[in-house]
Write a protein that holds these residues in place. Structure first.
Motif: not given
Lengths: 246, 196
Positions: A68, B93, B55-56, A65, B62-63, B58-59, B51, B97
């Protein structure tokens, strides 16, 4: 003073928990701007919201993470640095000429006093006007660099804005496609995007830049789409670059 | 305010979050990295709680962090501490999601409804409540009465609106609102007691 809208006051704890519907969120947000009773309630409950933000089992974030995120951050920082350096390079001659002109004006006493008075009066009214601006209104600095949101498979973009000009610089972007070109659009609030004559392609390394003609004043967004060569009068594809400039 | 002449990480680590954010507003990536290192665990933990998927989460993180990087100049101390501000962004965020994923799933489920053996709302209610119990409840929320912690968790960590919670739990909307108010009040009183 007591709240004059008990049904909205009832929603304040719900609002704190982000559990209002979209319409309710809008209504409560606006109500909180004017109702001191509900402002007090909201302020009292806010620490509970903060507690909930922290009140979760703790776990370490995965290393991938960080990689990225920092890759994107580094790319955008480099772009910003390159764009800022270009804009700061002004010809030395232009500055000398400006300084000499001012000196010439001020050696004539009468003329000099008239200029000084004009400057003082203008500064006074500018200060007065600036303090009338609603504090909630966003204020656009005279010079600013903004990082754009890019939805293409790769690449990054920044928009450098002065009071008169705007320049979009991209890096690592894919080609617009065979027979196609990138086009810049300007969108005002609640309106459809308007086309500009700013069309550009990218070099083999994905780098490119374009000036937005006429600047971006009074617009809410700057958008870029891939269009047929020569541009379009209305976007034919979803924007791949967008910058909120309001 | 002390500002290090260099981007020496050791010097940057000595700065407070608010000072680092001033540098982030000027697109200083090393200052941003220090902010990330300090707060990534808290943000990821919150995102994962909401979440339920690595993976979600992390998304969402990141956002959130890229939003902080790109709009660092919007931070000011009136918004609270940098951590609280960042966690609020992460919360928003993550909720966005999961709500978007729920809408997509409802669209998919809608076309398959005839094949389901259980009515959609019963299954969702059971899943939502089971999810609450799966998490480590040795937390502040557990100190509240079960009916209050349940509605607060469904709202704050699962992204349900109060009307959706009322449907899920077959309760009047007023009852849900009342439990939220009481639960938040109790948490507030706990905090006041601790601070005094």
């Amino acid at each position: 003073m007591h709240c004059d809208n008990p049904s909205l006051q009832e929603l304040v704890p719900v609002y704190i928990l982000h559990a209002c519907t979209e319409e309710e969120t809008f209504l409560v947000k606006h109500h909180l701007q004017t109702c001191s009773d509900c402002q007090t309630l909201s302020k009292a409950l806010k620490p509970a919201e903060e507690l909930l933000l922290h009140d979760v089992p703790q776990m370490a974030a995965p290393m991938r993470l960080k990689s990225s995120i920092m890759n994107t951050v580094s790319a955008e920082a480099s772009l910003f640095s390159a764009a800022s350096e270009r804009e700061q390079t002004r010809p030395a001659k232009q500055e000398k000429k400006t300084r000499r002109s001012i000196r010439d004006i001020l050696t004539f006493p009468v003329h000099g006093w008239a200029v000084a008075c004009t400057i003082l009066i203008t500064a006074f009214f500018s200060f007065f006007a600036a303090n009338q601006v609603n504090e909630t209104d966003p204020v656009m600095p005279i010079e600013q660099t903004m990082v754009a949101s890019v939805t293409a498979s790769k690449g990054s973009a920044v928009l450098h804005v002065t009071d008169k000009t705007a320049r979009l610089t991209v890096s690592g972007m894919p080609s617009a496609g065979p027979g196609r070109i990138y086009q810049v659009w300007l969108r005002k609030k609640n309106e459809q995007p308007k086309p500009t004559d700013a069309l550009f392609g990218v070099r083999s390394n994905g780098a490119g830049s374009v000036d937005v003609p006429g600047g971006i004043a009074d617009n809410e967004q700057v958008l870029v789409t891939s269009e047929p060569a020569g541009g379009s009068s209305a976007p034919t594809r979803t924007p791949i670059i967008s910058v909120d400039v309001a | 305010m002390y500002m290090p002449a260099s981007d020496n990480p050791k010097e940057l680590c000595l700065l407070a979050d608010e000072e680092l954010m001033t540098m982030v507003a000027n697109m200083n990536e090393k200052a941003f990295e220090v902010i990330y290192d300090r707060h990534s665990s808290a943000a990821y933990s919150l995102a994962y709680r909401i979440c339920g998927s690595q993976q979600v989460a992390e998304d969402a993180c990141q956002e959130a962090f890229l939003s902080v990087w790109r709009s660092g100049q919007r931070y000011n101390s009136g918004l609270g501490s940098v951590r609280s501000w960042l966690l609020s962004i992460t919360h928003n965020r993550a909720i966005d999601i999961i709500r978007k994923n729920t809408r997509i799933q409802e669209h998919v489920d809608g076309s398959e409804e005839a094949a389901l053996s259980l009515p959609a709302n019963e299954e969702t209610s059971k899943q939502a409540i089971d999810k609450l119990e799966a998490h480590d409840m040795k937390l502040r929320l557990k100190t509240l009465p079960a009916d209050q912690s349940q509605v607060i968790a469904l709202a704050f960590y699962s992204g349900y609106t109060h009307t959706e919670i009322a449907d899920l739990l077959s309760l009047p909307v007023g009852t849900v609102k009342g439990r939220m108010r009481l639960g938040l009040d109790k948490l507030r009183v706990q905090l006041v007691k601790e601070r005094s």
